[in-house]
Design an enzyme around this catalytic site. Structure first.
Site, PDB file in Angstrom:
ATOM      1  N   HIS A  22       9.149  34.874  30.341  1.00 21.48           N
ATOM      2  CA  HIS A  22       8.383  34.097  29.237  1.00 21.48           C
ATOM      3  C   HIS A  22       7.762  35.233  28.284  1.00 21.48           C
ATOM      4  O   HIS A  22       7.684  34.761  26.962  1.00 21.48           O
ATOM      5  CB  HIS A  22       7.239  33.272  29.991  1.00 21.48           C
ATOM      6  N   CYS A  62       7.893  20.102  36.571  1.00 17.84           N
ATOM      7  CA  CYS A  62       8.778  21.196  35.650  1.00 17.84           C
ATOM      8  C   CYS A  62       8.688  22.403  36.185  1.00 17.84           C
ATOM      9  O   CYS A  62       7.523  22.663  36.671  1.00 17.84           O
ATOM     10  CB  CYS A  62       8.594  20.974  34.348  1.00 17.84           C
ATOM     11  N   HIS A  64      11.043  26.285  37.343  1.00 16.54           N
ATOM     12  CA  HIS A  64      12.420  27.166  37.255  1.00 16.54           C
ATOM     13  C   HIS A  64      12.984  27.355  38.467  1.00 16.54           C
ATOM     14  O   HIS A  64      12.151  27.605  39.580  1.00 16.54           O
ATOM     15  CB  HIS A  64      11.929  28.703  36.869  1.00 16.54           C
ATOM     16  N   GLU A  82       4.629  20.446  44.152  1.00 18.07           N
ATOM     17  CA  GLU A  82       3.380  20.390  42.918  1.00 18.07           C
ATOM     18  C   GLU A  82       2.699  18.918  43.138  1.00 18.07           C
ATOM     19  O   GLU A  82       1.381  18.542  42.867  1.00 18.07           O
ATOM     20  CB  GLU A  82       4.124  19.890  41.576  1.00 18.07           C
ATOM     21  N   GLU A 110      14.473  27.752  27.076  1.00 16.00           N
ATOM     22  CA  GLU A 110      15.187  27.309  28.359  1.00 16.00           C
ATOM     23  C   GLU A 110      16.350  26.485  28.392  1.00 16.00           C
ATOM     24  O   GLU A 110      16.548  25.878  27.139  1.00 16.00           O
ATOM     25  CB  GLU A 110      14.030  26.267  28.889  1.00 16.00           C
TER      26      GLU A 110
END
Length: 180
Positions: A22, A62, A64, A82, A110
């Site tokens: 990032h 969302c 990775h 989550e 992404e």
């Protein structure tokens, strides 16, 4: 070294620290899930402790994938981690790419595998407070109107998904019904 995610360096897919990906704006793999019940979409407000886009509304989840993890396995794992959601098996809908500044010197660059999970019947949702500060179900049309009116309250990727990929993600039934 933190969590390793799949990212492209010199046109090769290699394991890279998530924060580094990032900070450097490296193209990397991601997974997004939308849970839909009837005509409503489950959205989450990101926890204030997140290192980028804290407190903003996003899609259901969302993330990775881990370096050696498939996108579909990742989608199921992150629904559980989550939101405490189990028993949903999201279906693959679309692969898309986007690039967005997410603040604090961070960039999302992404390649996202997007999944849709149809909720039939009761769904127990137990948000992880380290990840999620609030959840709610909202109709597609109402979500679009809210994003239009208060864009600063939503993550860049949710706005991109809704404005440029909604037909592919949700299919015509949800979108047409929402407009009626």
């Amino acid at each position: 070294m933190g969590i390793l995610i799949p990212a492209w360096v010199d046109d090769r897919l290699v394991p890279v620290d998530k924060l580094e990906a990032h900070e450097k704006g490296l193209k990397h793999k991601a997974v997004s899930v939308f849970a839909v019940r009837d005509m409503d979409i489950l959205i989450q407000r990101r926890a204030l402790g997140k290192y980028h886009t804290p407190g903003l509304w996003a899609n259901t989840c969302c993330t990775h994938p881990d370096w050696d993890e498939s996108a579909s396995t990742c989608a199921v794992r992150r629904l559980r981690e989550e939101l405490g959601i189990t028993g949903l098996y999201p279906e693959y809908r679309h692969r898309l790419e986007y690039h967005a500044d997410v603040g604090n010197g961070m960039v999302e660059n992404e390649v996202v595998d997007v999944f849709l999970a149809h909720v039939r019947g009761p769904l127990q949702v137990v948000p992880n407070p380290d990840e999620v500060m609030e959840i709610r179900w909202i109709g597609y049309h109402d979500l679009l109107a809210e994003v239009q009116r208060y864009p600063e309250r939503f993550t860049p990727w949710l706005k991109i998904y809704l404005h440029h990929h909604a037909d592919t993600i949700f299919g015509p039934d949800l979108i047409i019904s929402a407009k009626a």
